[in-house]
Motif scaffolding. Structure first.
Motif, short mmCIF file in Angstrom:
data_model
loop_
_atom_site.label_atom_id
_atom_site.label_comp_id
_atom_site.label_asym_id
_atom_site.label_seq_id
_atom_site.Cartn_x
_atom_site.Cartn_y
_atom_site.Cartn_z
N GLN A 56 -116.13 -48.86 28.92
CA GLN A 56 -115.96 -50.25 29.34
C GLN A 56 -116.96 -51.17 28.65
OE1 GLN A 56 -113.47 -51.63 31.41
NE2 GLN A 56 -114.33 -53.40 30.35
N ARG A 57 -118.20 -50.72 28.48
CA ARG A 57 -119.20 -51.56 27.82
C ARG A 57 -118.85 -51.83 26.36
NH1 ARG A 57 -125.10 -49.31 29.22
NH2 ARG A 57 -125.69 -51.34 28.31
N LEU A 58 -118.30 -50.84 25.70
CA LEU A 58 -117.84 -51.05 24.32
C LEU A 58 -116.63 -51.99 24.29
CD1 LEU A 58 -118.29 -47.40 23.07
CD2 LEU A 58 -119.43 -49.40 22.09
N ARG A 59 -115.73 -51.83 25.25
CA ARG A 59 -114.59 -52.72 25.32
C ARG A 59 -115.02 -54.15 25.64
NH1 ARG A 59 -110.81 -51.91 29.16
NH2 ARG A 59 -109.22 -52.84 27.83
N ASP A 60 -116.09 -54.29 26.41
CA ASP A 60 -116.63 -55.62 26.69
C ASP A 60 -117.15 -56.30 25.43
OD1 ASP A 60 -116.01 -55.36 29.37
OD2 ASP A 60 -118.06 -54.81 29.97
N GLN A 61 -117.53 -55.50 24.44
CA GLN A 61 -117.95 -56.06 23.14
C GLN A 61 -116.74 -56.41 22.27
OE1 GLN A 61 -120.58 -53.63 20.81
NE2 GLN A 61 -122.22 -53.64 22.33
N GLY A 62 -115.55 -56.09 22.75
CA GLY A 62 -114.35 -56.35 21.97
C GLY A 62 -113.94 -55.18 21.08
N LYS A 63 -114.57 -54.03 21.27
CA LYS A 63 -114.24 -52.86 20.45
C LYS A 63 -113.05 -52.11 21.05
CE LYS A 63 -118.05 -53.87 18.27
NZ LYS A 63 -117.97 -54.81 17.12
N ARG A 64 -112.28 -51.50 20.19
CA ARG A 64 -111.19 -50.62 20.60
C ARG A 64 -111.72 -49.19 20.56
NH1 ARG A 64 -105.75 -52.81 17.61
NH2 ARG A 64 -104.79 -51.76 19.42
N VAL A 65 -111.38 -48.39 21.55
CA VAL A 65 -112.04 -47.10 21.74
C VAL A 65 -111.10 -45.92 21.47
CG1 VAL A 65 -113.24 -45.59 23.38
CG2 VAL A 65 -113.68 -48.07 23.39
N PHE A 66 -111.58 -45.04 20.61
CA PHE A 66 -110.97 -43.73 20.38
C PHE A 66 -111.80 -42.74 21.19
CE2 PHE A 66 -110.75 -40.27 16.81
CZ PHE A 66 -110.01 -39.44 17.63
N LEU A 67 -111.22 -42.22 22.27
CA LEU A 67 -111.92 -41.28 23.15
C LEU A 67 -111.59 -39.87 22.68
CD1 LEU A 67 -113.77 -41.09 25.60
CD2 LEU A 67 -111.74 -41.00 27.05
N ASP A 68 -112.58 -39.26 22.03
CA ASP A 68 -112.36 -37.99 21.35
C ASP A 68 -113.00 -36.86 22.16
OD1 ASP A 68 -111.72 -36.10 19.42
OD2 ASP A 68 -113.49 -36.54 18.19
N LEU A 69 -112.33 -36.48 23.26
CA LEU A 69 -112.83 -35.41 24.13
C LEU A 69 -112.05 -34.11 23.98
CD1 LEU A 69 -113.61 -37.45 27.37
CD2 LEU A 69 -115.05 -37.04 25.37
N LYS A 70 -111.00 -34.14 23.18
CA LYS A 70 -110.25 -32.93 22.81
C LYS A 70 -109.86 -32.10 24.04
CE LYS A 70 -112.44 -32.58 18.25
NZ LYS A 70 -113.43 -33.69 18.39
N PHE A 71 -109.10 -32.70 24.93
CA PHE A 71 -108.70 -32.01 26.15
C PHE A 71 -107.87 -30.76 25.82
CE2 PHE A 71 -108.86 -36.54 27.77
CZ PHE A 71 -110.08 -36.37 28.40
N HIS A 72 -108.22 -29.67 26.47
CA HIS A 72 -107.50 -28.39 26.27
C HIS A 72 -107.64 -27.60 27.55
CE1 HIS A 72 -107.08 -24.41 23.77
NE2 HIS A 72 -106.08 -24.61 24.63
N ASP A 73 -106.56 -27.55 28.34
CA ASP A 73 -106.62 -26.89 29.64
C ASP A 73 -105.19 -26.62 30.09
OD1 ASP A 73 -107.59 -26.09 32.30
OD2 ASP A 73 -109.41 -27.16 31.71
N ILE A 74 -105.05 -26.23 31.34
CA ILE A 74 -103.71 -26.04 31.90
C ILE A 74 -103.03 -27.41 32.01
CG2 ILE A 74 -104.40 -23.95 33.12
CD1 ILE A 74 -104.48 -25.63 35.70
N PRO A 75 -101.68 -27.44 32.09
CA PRO A 75 -100.98 -28.72 32.07
C PRO A 75 -101.45 -29.72 33.12
CG PRO A 75 -99.43 -26.95 31.68
CD PRO A 75 -100.74 -26.29 32.00
N ALA A 76 -101.65 -29.29 34.36
CA ALA A 76 -102.04 -30.24 35.40
C ALA A 76 -103.40 -30.86 35.13
CB ALA A 76 -102.05 -29.53 36.76
N THR A 77 -104.33 -30.07 34.63
CA THR A 77 -105.67 -30.59 34.35
C THR A 77 -105.65 -31.54 33.16
OG1 THR A 77 -106.68 -28.60 35.26
CG2 THR A 77 -108.04 -29.95 33.81
#
Length: 248
Positions: A56-77
């Motif tokens: 949110q703080r980066l978005r408040d600066q007007g930046k667009r965010v690429f969230l690179d957390l590489k989710f890998h789990d069961i479908p529900a998670t």
């Protein structure tokens, strides 16, 4: 801001600066110090250290965010994680293609639901194929995967595309083949970008910005060549100039 449907035409929109190896205050200061900067990547290091508020703080600066957390789990998670990430306002979100078709489809549906609930554009999910730190011999020896990278990567990309994922993260060396298989608006984001003369660091499969765009990349992720430069704004401007020259 509109969702992504094709490769941006402005060089500054093609570059995503990776805010890796820094705390929240340094990341925010660096982002603010590069006036031309449009996109930033928040990876595991920064997100674990600073939590969701940094997005949110980066978005408040007007930046667009690429969230690179590489989710890998069961479908529900994976679905729950992507729903929450979309609600934060991340516009690009990574998931591992090797999680499988069911998990990928669930993640895509949940991202749409999360963004709708927050009144935000639907983010583009990006499937990670093979990390750019891998090279063929270690890949085969350590993971016991005999299929060559040039065959394994397109197979994972096809799996992701069939599950409704909007793009892939891949090595720049795989961009040309993936672009031939998946025309726009399929989004191809490439780390492993090093301007000419820059150290490789822990990346193995690299290209210059101009080479990657010529091969068909939609956007490029660049970290240390900009963030560790004596003048990050000047380094960012030089990358933009290289792209502008290559596209003219």
């Amino acid at each position: 801001m509109s969702p992504l449907h094709s490769a941006p035409s402005d060089p500054a929109d093609r570059l995503i600066v990776a805010l890796d190896g820094m705390d929240a205050e340094r990341a925010l200061a660096l982002a603010a110090a590069v006036p031309q900067l449009r996109w930033v990547k928040v990876g595991l290091e920064l997100f674990v250290a600073a939590g969701p508020p940094v997005v949110q703080r980066l978005r408040d600066q007007g930046k667009r965010v690429f969230l690179d957390l590489k989710f890998h789990d069961i479908p529900a998670t994976m679905a729950g994680a992507c729903r929450s990430a979309a609600g934060l306002g991340a516009e690009l979100i990574t998931v591992h293609a090797c999680a499988g078709a069911e998990a990928l489809a669930a993640a895509q549906a949940a991202a749409g639901a999360g963004s709708a609930a927050a009144g935000l554009p639907v983010p583009t999910l990006l499937a990670v194929t093979v990390l750019t730190s891998w090279e063929q011999r270690r890949f085969a020896n350590e993971l016991a995967i005999a299929e060559p990278l040039e065959g394994y990567v397109p197979r994972l990309a096809q799996l992701a595309a069939r599950a409704g994922i909007g793009g892939c993260v891949c090595s720049p060396l795989e961009v040309a083949q993936l672009r031939a298989d998946h025309p726009a608006p399929f989004h191809l984001v490439t780390p492993g970008i090093r301007p000419a003369g820059a150290p490789l660091g822990d990346q193995q499969r690299v290209m210059t910005p101009a080479q990657a765009v010529a091969a068909g990349a939609s956007q490029l992720v660049i970290g240390r060549p900009i963030t560790a430069a004596p003048d990050p704004a000047a380094a960012f401007a030089a990358c933009c100039a290289e792209l502008a020259a290559a596209c003219s």
